[in-house]
Design a protein around this motif. Structure first.
Motif, mmCIF file in Angstrom:
data_model
loop_
_atom_site.group_PDB
_atom_site.id
_atom_site.type_symbol
_atom_site.label_atom_id
_atom_site.label_comp_id
_atom_site.label_asym_id
_atom_site.label_seq_id
_atom_site.Cartn_x
_atom_site.Cartn_y
_atom_site.Cartn_z
ATOM 1 N N ASN A 256 0.828 -1.208 0.000
ATOM 2 C CA ASN A 256 0.000 0.000 0.000
ATOM 3 C C ASN A 256 0.866 1.262 0.000
ATOM 4 O OD1 ASN A 256 -2.318 -1.624 0.094
ATOM 5 N ND2 ASN A 256 -2.297 -1.663 2.333
ATOM 6 N N VAL A 257 1.786 1.320 -0.942
ATOM 7 C CA VAL A 257 2.651 2.476 -1.117
ATOM 8 C C VAL A 257 2.149 3.280 -2.308
ATOM 9 C CG1 VAL A 257 4.991 3.278 -1.591
ATOM 10 C CG2 VAL A 257 4.627 1.286 -0.122
ATOM 11 N N ASP A 258 1.879 4.561 -2.107
ATOM 12 C CA ASP A 258 1.398 5.436 -3.165
ATOM 13 C C ASP A 258 2.508 6.399 -3.553
ATOM 14 O OD1 ASP A 258 -1.168 4.302 -3.146
ATOM 15 O OD2 ASP A 258 -1.802 5.597 -1.501
ATOM 16 N N ILE A 259 2.799 6.463 -4.866
ATOM 17 C CA ILE A 259 3.866 7.310 -5.394
ATOM 18 C C ILE A 259 3.250 8.284 -6.391
ATOM 19 C CG2 ILE A 259 6.008 7.358 -6.718
ATOM 20 C CD1 ILE A 259 6.592 4.536 -5.662
ATOM 21 N N ASP A 260 3.422 9.587 -6.135
ATOM 22 C CA ASP A 260 2.939 10.628 -7.038
ATOM 23 C C ASP A 260 4.140 11.369 -7.611
ATOM 24 O OD1 ASP A 260 0.443 9.850 -6.292
ATOM 25 O OD2 ASP A 260 0.005 11.600 -5.044
ATOM 26 N N ILE A 261 4.269 11.372 -8.938
ATOM 27 C CA ILE A 261 5.381 12.033 -9.606
ATOM 28 C C ILE A 261 4.821 13.233 -10.364
ATOM 29 C CG2 ILE A 261 7.280 11.770 -11.242
ATOM 30 C CD1 ILE A 261 7.211 8.781 -10.686
ATOM 31 N N ALA A 262 5.255 14.433 -9.962
ATOM 32 C CA ALA A 262 4.705 15.649 -10.547
ATOM 33 C C ALA A 262 5.328 15.978 -11.894
ATOM 34 C CB ALA A 262 4.890 16.820 -9.580
#
Length: 503
Positions: A256-262
């Motif tokens: 349950n790891v969430d990664i957001d790359i802008a």
């Protein structure tokens, strides 16, 4: 002494306890801290009314801290001790308190309250717990923390996560602990804005991070796990405009790891050149990478990755890598699977949407892709460069080509010019097996078999059987015009109509 004097003295002594009981209770210095309600296993056992216990200098086993921190000069404790956790002592950090000598402050009861997480980490005995007062009750801790032994670092109080912000040019956290020991981070947020170093570096030992967050905008990597390190992430969020997690020859367990790359403009420099896990020649992905696992082993379960040039780069170690129920959205390439050691990269029930290419499998990479849903790809759902890959029971909808089977010599594609793929074991692996997939609503071909590379056609083996294909004119179900030694095509169903999606 006369009888009258004895009676008067006895009367005064008997009244004294009543007077003491009548005195008002002294205000506790931690009454303003709310009860802890963030899901931390460590801090739930720490009472907000108890000071920090006395530290025995002999406990500082990974650094000779006794000469630097003479405990005998500290005021003697007069209040109750903060209860230990699992039999180990607990230290309190309040970065909002006035700075005392060597980062320590003594409260009215003689309790030791540190004003620096790094100072507490150097002073703490092995397996101690460091509780940090979060902003609102304390302040943001602006420092670089270096941990050399097993510890737990957690948030204290109920107003949110504690925050550790790295100074310019320094990491948030560097862990170099003995192999077999572990550092546990529970309910803490890390912030880094410097490009010079990763936010969290695991040089040795095991790092466990739960219920935490990393804001690493501007850094090359949010996490960098070096050889022999171990990284366990649970219920964590990583925000970055570069790359998020990198591990080489390491063990990982992500849940349950969430990664957001802008953004995707920063190049991710990797050690992969010839991807045999032995060559140190550097390779470069021209853009951001959400998760890069080089010759590593372990698993990722759940979680999501949004954005980036590559969502997941996977090269398996001996025991392989497994990805289950992972969501990838708006990456140029959802997954890039490269050959590693003898392990298999297994992808189960992935959901990849709105990428240029859903999954790319390099030659020599052993992998299994099953039960996944790949939708709205600008180019291809799955591309396999002659690899020993099982592609089964997937749904691929809306793409130029649903599945491409290409010659090994055609790798790397132009999007990955720095990489060459070398299998660990030479010889014919039989090619990809593509069976029982649903491929629908393609613009060119549901399955394209193309053995051309370098101006000539190559041998391309494999099997294509039991698939259900939907291709409206002018698209075709199977295009194998450029394959002199055809892949065996058996019992596939071709529908010349549009498939209604979703169901």
């Amino acid at each position: 002494m006369t009888m009258t004097a004895r009676v008067m003295r006895w009367s005064r002594l008997s009244v004294l306890p009543l007077a003491v009981l009548a005195l008002p209770a002294a205000a506790d210095p931690y009454d303003n801290l709310p009860p802890y309600d963030y899901p931390s296993e460590a801090a739930t056992q720490g009472a907000p009314y108890d000071p920090v216990p006395e530290i025995d200098p002999s406990w500082c086993r990974w650094r000779p801290c006794a000469p630097r921190h003479p405990v005998q000069s500290a005021p003697r404790h007069t209040g109750p001790n903060l209860p230990g956790i699992n039999g180990h002592p607990t230290l309190l950090v309040d970065c909002g308190r006035p700075q005392g000598p060597r980062g320590r402050h003594h409260g009215p009861h003689g309790e030791r309250v540190f004003t620096s997480v790094n100072e507490a980490a150097e002073f703490a005995p092995p397996n101690a717990t460091i509780l940090i007062v979060p902003p609102g009750e304390g302040m943001t801790c602006v420092e670089s923390v270096h941990v050399r032994g097993p510890l737990t670092i957690a948030t204290y109080g109920g107003s949110g996560r504690a925050v550790i912000q790295a100074p310019a040019g320094a990491p948030c956290l560097r862990a170099h602990i003995p192999l077999g020991d572990e550092l546990v981070i529970d309910g803490v947020k890390f912030i880094s804005r410097g490009r010079e170093t990763p936010c969290v570096t695991v040089e040795a030992g095991r790092v466990v991070m739960r219920n935490s967050a990393v804001d690493s905008r501007g850094t090359d990597w949010g996490f960098d796990v070096q050889e022999s390190g171990e990284l366990i992430l649970e219920n964590a969020k990583i925000e970055t405009d570069a790359s998020a997690v990198h591990a080489r020859r390491a063990a990982v367990a992500l849940k349950n790891v969430d990664i957001d790359i802008a953004g995707r403009n920063m190049a991710a420099s990797l050690n992969l050149g010839r991807t045999d896990c032995l060559d140190r020649k550097a390779g470069t992905i021209h853009g951001s990478v959400g998760l890069a696992l080089e010759c590593s082993e372990g698993s990722m379960e759940g979680g999501s990755i949004i954005g980036g040039a590559v969502g997941i780069l996977a090269s398996a170690g001996t025991r392989g890598l497994r990805f289950t129920d992972v969501k990838i959205t708006k990456a140029d390439t959802g997954m890039l699977i490269l050959p590693g050691q003898r392990g298999v990269v297994t992808v189960e029930r992935a959901a990849i949407a709105k990428s240029h290419d859903g999954i790319v499998v390099a030659p020599g990479a052993e992998s299994q892709i099953t039960g996944s849903v790949i939708t709205d790809s600008r180019d291809t759902g799955i591309t396999a460069f002659g690899a020993g890959t099982l592609i089964a029971s997937n749904k691929i909808v809306n793409a130029d080509d649903g599945i491409r089977l290409l010659a090994p010599a055609a790798f790397p594609p132009p999007v990955f010019p720095e990489f060459s793929a070398v299998a660990m074991i030479d010889g014919d692996d039989g090619g990809p097996i593509v069976q029982n997939n649903l491929v629908a609503n393609v613009r060119h071909a549901a399955v394209r078999i193309d053995a051309r590379a370098g101006g000539r056609q190559h041998r391309l083996d494999g099997k294509l059987m039991g698939n259900t294909l939907y291709a409206m004119s002018p698209a075709v179900c199977i295009d194998d015009d450029y394959n002199d030694d055809p892949v065996r095509v058996r019992a596939n169903t071709c529908n010349r109509e549009r498939f209604f999606w979703p169901f």
